[in-house]
Each structure stands twice: as structure tokens, then as C-alpha cells.
Enzyme design. Structure first.
Site, PDB file in Angstrom:
ATOM      1  N   CYS A   9       0.817  -1.233   0.000  1.00 29.98           N
ATOM      2  CA  CYS A   9       0.000   0.000   0.000  1.00 29.98           C
ATOM      3  C   CYS A   9       0.846   1.278   0.000  1.00 29.98           C
ATOM      4  O   CYS A   9       2.042   1.245   0.223  1.00 29.98           O
ATOM      5  CB  CYS A   9      -0.941  -0.004   1.205  1.00 29.98           C
ATOM      6  SG  CYS A   9      -2.241  -1.225   1.046  1.00 29.98           S
ATOM      7  N   ASP A  10       0.137   2.408  -0.219  1.00 32.27           N
ATOM      8  CA  ASP A  10       0.790   3.729  -0.247  1.00 32.27           C
ATOM      9  C   ASP A  10       0.699   4.418   1.111  1.00 32.27           C
ATOM     10  O   ASP A  10       0.714   5.641   1.193  1.00 32.27           O
ATOM     11  CB  ASP A  10       0.109   4.641  -1.287  1.00 32.27           C
ATOM     12  CG  ASP A  10       0.003   3.967  -2.633  1.00 32.27           C
ATOM     13  OD1 ASP A  10       1.006   3.426  -3.083  1.00 32.27           O
ATOM     14  OD2 ASP A  10      -1.094   3.978  -3.219  1.00 32.27           O
ATOM     15  N   SER A  49       0.805   8.548   5.270  1.00 32.77           N
ATOM     16  CA  SER A  49       0.245   8.565   3.917  1.00 32.77           C
ATOM     17  C   SER A  49       1.373   8.967   2.986  1.00 32.77           C
ATOM     18  O   SER A  49       1.919  10.058   3.120  1.00 32.77           O
ATOM     19  CB  SER A  49      -0.909   9.559   3.816  1.00 32.77           C
ATOM     20  OG  SER A  49      -1.292   9.709   2.467  1.00 32.77           O
ATOM     21  N   ARG A  50       1.754   8.081   2.079  1.00 30.76           N
ATOM     22  CA  ARG A  50       2.907   8.380   1.219  1.00 30.76           C
ATOM     23  C   ARG A  50       2.568   9.364   0.110  1.00 30.76           C
ATOM     24  O   ARG A  50       3.445   9.796  -0.624  1.00 30.76           O
ATOM     25  CB  ARG A  50       3.474   7.065   0.644  1.00 30.76           C
ATOM     26  CG  ARG A  50       4.015   6.179   1.760  1.00 30.76           C
ATOM     27  CD  ARG A  50       4.833   5.008   1.277  1.00 30.76           C
ATOM     28  NE  ARG A  50       5.191   4.185   2.429  1.00 30.76           N
ATOM     29  CZ  ARG A  50       4.618   3.033   2.730  1.00 30.76           C
ATOM     30  NH1 ARG A  50       3.658   2.546   1.975  1.00 30.76           N
ATOM     31  NH2 ARG A  50       4.992   2.337   3.793  1.00 30.76           N
ATOM     32  N   VAL A  51       1.285   9.714  -0.010  1.00 30.62           N
ATOM     33  CA  VAL A  51       0.888  10.761  -0.963  1.00 30.62           C
ATOM     34  C   VAL A  51       1.000  12.121  -0.280  1.00 30.62           C
ATOM     35  O   VAL A  51       1.385  13.113  -0.876  1.00 30.62           O
ATOM     36  CB  VAL A  51      -0.545  10.497  -1.478  1.00 30.62           C
ATOM     37  CG1 VAL A  51      -1.052  11.671  -2.293  1.00 30.62           C
ATOM     38  CG2 VAL A  51      -0.577   9.223  -2.314  1.00 30.62           C
TER      39      VAL A  51
END
Length: 503
Positions: free
Chosen positions: A336-337, A362-364
Site C-alpha cells: 500500500c501507499d 500517507s505516502r501521498v
């Protein structure tokens, strides 16, 4: 005319041609899995039909002298020596607008008693996700309606954000809160809720909750309850993903909640062991990582050339005693991101939502936030990080200086304003206002126990006196100086009511 002549005449009319049909025979059957002889040219994931019972199955193990298949229905009716035939169809399910508001099984058959579904299109359950060149970066938010998540761990359209925690934590209610919140969103996504291995009563309660809130108007429920065959547990997430992909390919946004992939992993382990695949760690088969990666890789934000649609995935994983290092959680975390960790320790202390900010990411990041949220959330992250560090340190110290005491008190109020009941989503503009009031120090003179009441009254006051504040933030997605000064006046006048006497 004699009987002989009559028969001769009828036989001459017959147009008999040889037909080639590939058939197999059941060697053994048990636990939802059958082993067949024959069918040398059957394809992987092809539907096969058991002739006597008209039950269908799906070919999974293609061995040299036999075929292993999962049975899509009651396996107790299938006996040894039964004949099985190829159908030439790859397993697929109906998709489209007709399924919105319906409760279906993984094969698209209705479970809600509202009649048949006449869908125009069928999508295969298994499909390779979009390539790198077909995607574009995630840049628009999908608001969950939960202040803490939208401010600190934002989720973007096309992202894969894992929700994980122990059984007692509010993982499923958090995902359902996100679905409920989409009702107020200007660019509303189609939501798909996939229930794997849950009690039928629990699924019925969830559907009723969505219906009462008006969320079934844009939601599809794919259900594989605990009473259904294990093959349905295995297929349900892929069916839910296919439903979401249809809307993504139409240039629209879709949100899929997989509740939960731990049960999905259990189902695949059971099937693989009965199929006699070699077991690995914790008796899972060697392809357990691929089981989830091929599912979650189908979530994407498509490029403009491909229609610009998106599919957001919210997989849920159940941990044992908050152990993030166990097999399935580490697998899905790496796919997951980002992840949101619901901490059982915080839950037992009464914090809601019980999100452990230190172990969540959250990698975004802020790429999936509006300008208004970025302005207030930047300060929030710093305030909260400093407070949590300070609180930990002060466990060993009794006396603190006034400046440290002030920072500690502000941190407590920030944490208090982030508290929120599950299944009560807050519109994005109200989240911005609440967080702004906390990080700018307006709550410093409000008693800790009054923070929740102050927040409610603040929203009511703005609605009554200056409703355009919410309207401007909602429409422009910005938090400009004009809105800020109007808001400051309202908060200042309200704080006076709550300030302790003598201040």
C-alpha cells in the site's frame, strides 16, 4: 405407412454431425475444492460445469494429470465420478449502473430480494492493473469526514491506504464513515463495500446503516458472509474491484473498501492447502503476497488519455495484539501507499478515533490535500508532534516551567478537538474551521472538558450568522485572509463565553 417407414423418414431428417466436447471426471471432492481427471486444455480461472448438479466451478490448479477447481456453491451435492465440462468462459461478474444500491454475491447475483440485475456488461474478476504509463500522480483528496485523518494522514483519489488494528478497534466504522461522507462531496465517487467472512446480521446492519443515511444511492455491497462457501470469500475482493474498475474506465471516481483481507488470506490458505500446494510461513502458500498485490495494484489514478478516472482502495487488516510485524500485515503494508494504525491501547484509554499518529503514514501526503487544509494542517502536525514528545517526557517530571505548561495545555486541546464519534462524518469546511481554532491558540482559555461543546456551538454560530464562511471554503477550497478575519471575530466573541472567570 408402417412404423418402420415412419422411423426411417424421421431418421433421414436428422442432421447428425460429430461434436468434440472436452470432459473431465471428479476424482475427489471436499471443503469446497474438487480434483478432476481429464480437461487437458482447460485454462486457469476458466469456469467449468458439473453436469449432474449444474453447479459451476473455477479451474485453479493445472497439473500434469489432474485439475484442481474451487466449487461455486454447495460442494456436498457433487460426488466422485461426476462429469465436468469446459464452458470456455473466464470467470466474470456483471458490472454497471444497475448494481448501484444493490447487495450482490461475488458472481453478481442479488442477495437483497429486489429482483434480477440486467447488466449490459461483464468484467473478468482477474485483470492486470494499469501500467505505469497509463497512470498519473495522485493529486486530489478523497475526504473521509474524520478530522484527524483528513488533516494528518490524507487519502488521495487513486491511493491504496491500509486500515489496520486489533479486533476491538474501529477500522470498519472508519471506512464506513468515509463512505457516508461521500454524500456531501461535490465530485462524489461510486463506493463499493466488500464484506468478507462477516456474520449475515452484521452485513444486514451495515446495509441498513448505509440505506438510512442515503449512502446506498451511490454504493454497491458485495457480500461473502460467513455462511457462504470459502470460494466466495476468496473471490469477493476481486469482484468488488471489478465493480470499481468499470466506473474508473468510464472516467469516474470509485472507492472500494475491502473488509477485511485477513479473512481473504485465511480463505486462500484453506483452498491452497486442500489443493495440496506447498505451505510456507504460518501455513500460507508461497503466492500469498501475490494474492493481495495483484488485487491492490488495480487501484490507480488514470491519466487524462485514459479518461482520468480513479479507483481508491481501503483494505482492512486485523492484527493480533497490535503486532505490525506479523506476516499478512507486513505484506499489505509494503503493497500500500500508506497505513492508518488503530491502536488498541489508545482505544482502551477512550481516545476516538484511536489512530496512532507515529505509526500511521500517507505516502501521498499533502499532494492529496486542498489549499485550505494544507494551511491549517501544517501547523497541526508540528503542534501535535511536539505535544506527544513533551507528554512522554513529562511522565518522569513533576514540575514544569510556565512556557512548557502552556504548550502542554494547547496540545491537550488540539488532541481534544480531533476527537470524533465514528459514523458521524464532518464536512471538509467544518474540519478546517475546527483545526484552525485549535492551532491558532483560541482554545487556550477554554476548559478541556468544554472543547467539544465549544466546537458544536462554533459551527451553529457560523451557520446562523455567517454561513458564507463555510460556503466560501467549500467552493473555493481555499482559506483566504477575508475568511480568516471574519472567522477570527466569531471565535473571539465565542471564546469570551467559555473563558474561566477572572481571565
Amino acid at each position: 405407412m408402417s412404423i418402420y417407414q415412419t422411423l426411417k423418414k424421421e431418421i433421414e431428417k436428422l442432421d447428425l454431425k460429430p461434436e468434440k466436447e472436452e470432459i473431465g471426471q471428479v476424482l475427489e471432492v471436499g471443503d469446497g475444492v474438487a480434483r478432476l481427471s481429464g480437461l487437458p486444455y482447460v485454462k486457469n480461472f476458466e469456469v467449468i460445469e458439473f453436469e449432474r448438479t449444474k453447479t459451476e466451478g473455477v479451474a485453479l490448479n493445472l497439473e500434469e494429470d489432474s485439475v484442481g477447481a474451487i466449487i461455486l456453491g454447495d460442494f456436498s451435492r457433487i460426488k466422485e465420478s461426476d462429469i465436468a465440462k469446459r464452458t470456455g468462459r473466464i470467470l466474470s461478474c456483471p458490472v454497471g449502473e444497475e448494481l448501484i444500491g444493490r447487495v450482490v454475491d461475488p458472481l453478481g447475483r442479488p442477495l437483497d430480494g429486489k429482483g434480477q440485475i440486467n447488466a449490459e456488461k461483464n468484467y473478468p474478476l482477474e485483470r492486470i492493473g494499469p501500467s505505469v504509463m497509463e497512470r498519473e500522480p495522485v493529486n486530489s483528496p478523497i475526504h473521509t469526514g474524520i478530522k484527524l485523518i483528513d488533516a494528518l494522514i490524507p487519502i488521495g483519489r487513486g491511493q491504496r491506504e491500509l486500515l489496520l488494528g486489533d479486533r476491538i478497534t474501529d477500522k470498519s466504522p472508519a471506512a464506513l464513515t468515509c463512505i457516508l461522507n461521500q454524500k456531501k462531496e461535490p465530485k462524489r465517487p461510486i463506493c463499493v463495500y466488500v464484506a468478507v467472512g462477516k456474520k449475515e446480521a452484521e452485513i444486514a446492519r451495515t446495509v441498513e446503516l448505509l440505506r438510512k443515511a442515503g449512502a446506498m444511492d451511490y454504493t454497491i455491497v458485495v457480500a461473502a458472509p460467513a455462511s457462504s462457501p470459502v470460494s466466495f470469500w476468496y473471490l469477493a475482493p476481486y469482484a468488488g474491484c471489478a465493480q470499481g474498475e468499470y466506473f474508473m474506465h468510464k472516467g469516474r471516481d470509485a472507492l472500494v473498501v475491502y473488509d477485511d483481507l485477513t479473512q481473504h488470506g485465511y480463505a486462500w490458505r484453506q483452498i491452497a492447502l486442500v489443493l495440496r500446494r506447498p505451505p510456507g510461513r504460518e501455513a500460507y502458500p508461497g503466492d500469498i503476497f501475490y494474492l493481495h498485490s495483484r488485487l491492490l495494484e488495480r487501484a490507480a489514478k488514470l491519466s487524462k488519455e485514459k479518461g482520468g478516472g480513479s479507483l481508491t482502495a481501503l483494505p482492512i487488516i486485523e492484527t493480533q495484539q497490535s503486532d505490525l510485524a506479523s506476516y499478512i500485515p507486513t505484506n499489505v503494508i509494503s503493497i500500500c501507499d500508506g497505513q492508518i494504525f488503530f491502536d488498541a491501547g489508545l482505544y482502551l484509554k477512550g481516545q476516538r478515533p484511536e489512530v496512532n499518529i507515529g505509526l500511521s503514514v500517507s505516502r501521498v501526503g499533502s499532494a492529496a490535500q486542498t489549499k485550505a487544509m494544507k494551511k491549517v494542517a501544517g501547523r497541526l502536525k508540528l503542534e501535535l508532534a511536539q505535544f506527544l514528545e513533551l507528554e512522554q517526557f513529562l511522565e518522569f517530571i513533576e514540575e514544569v516551567d510556565p512556557e512548557t505548561r502552556k504548550r502542554l495545555e494547547r496540545g491537550r486541546r488540539v488532541r481534544e478537538i480531533l476527537k470524533q464519534k465514528m459514523l458521524s462524518p464532518l464536512p471538509f469546511e467544518k474540519e478546517v474551521v475546527a483545526i484552525y481554532a485549535a492551532v491558532e491558540g483560541f482554545l487556550d482559555n477554554v476548559k478541556l472538558e468544554d472543547v467539544g461543546r465549544f466546537e458544536e456551538e462554533l459551527f451553529k454560530t457560523i451557520d446562523a450568522e455567517k454561513g458564507e464562511i463555510f460556503e466560501k471554503i467549500r467552493e473555493s477550497r481555499e482559506f483566504d485572509q477575508e475568511v480568516r478575519s471574519e472567522l477570527d471575530k466569531i471565535i473571539h466573541s465565542l471564546v469570551k463565553k467559555y473563558a474561566p472567570e477572572g481571565d
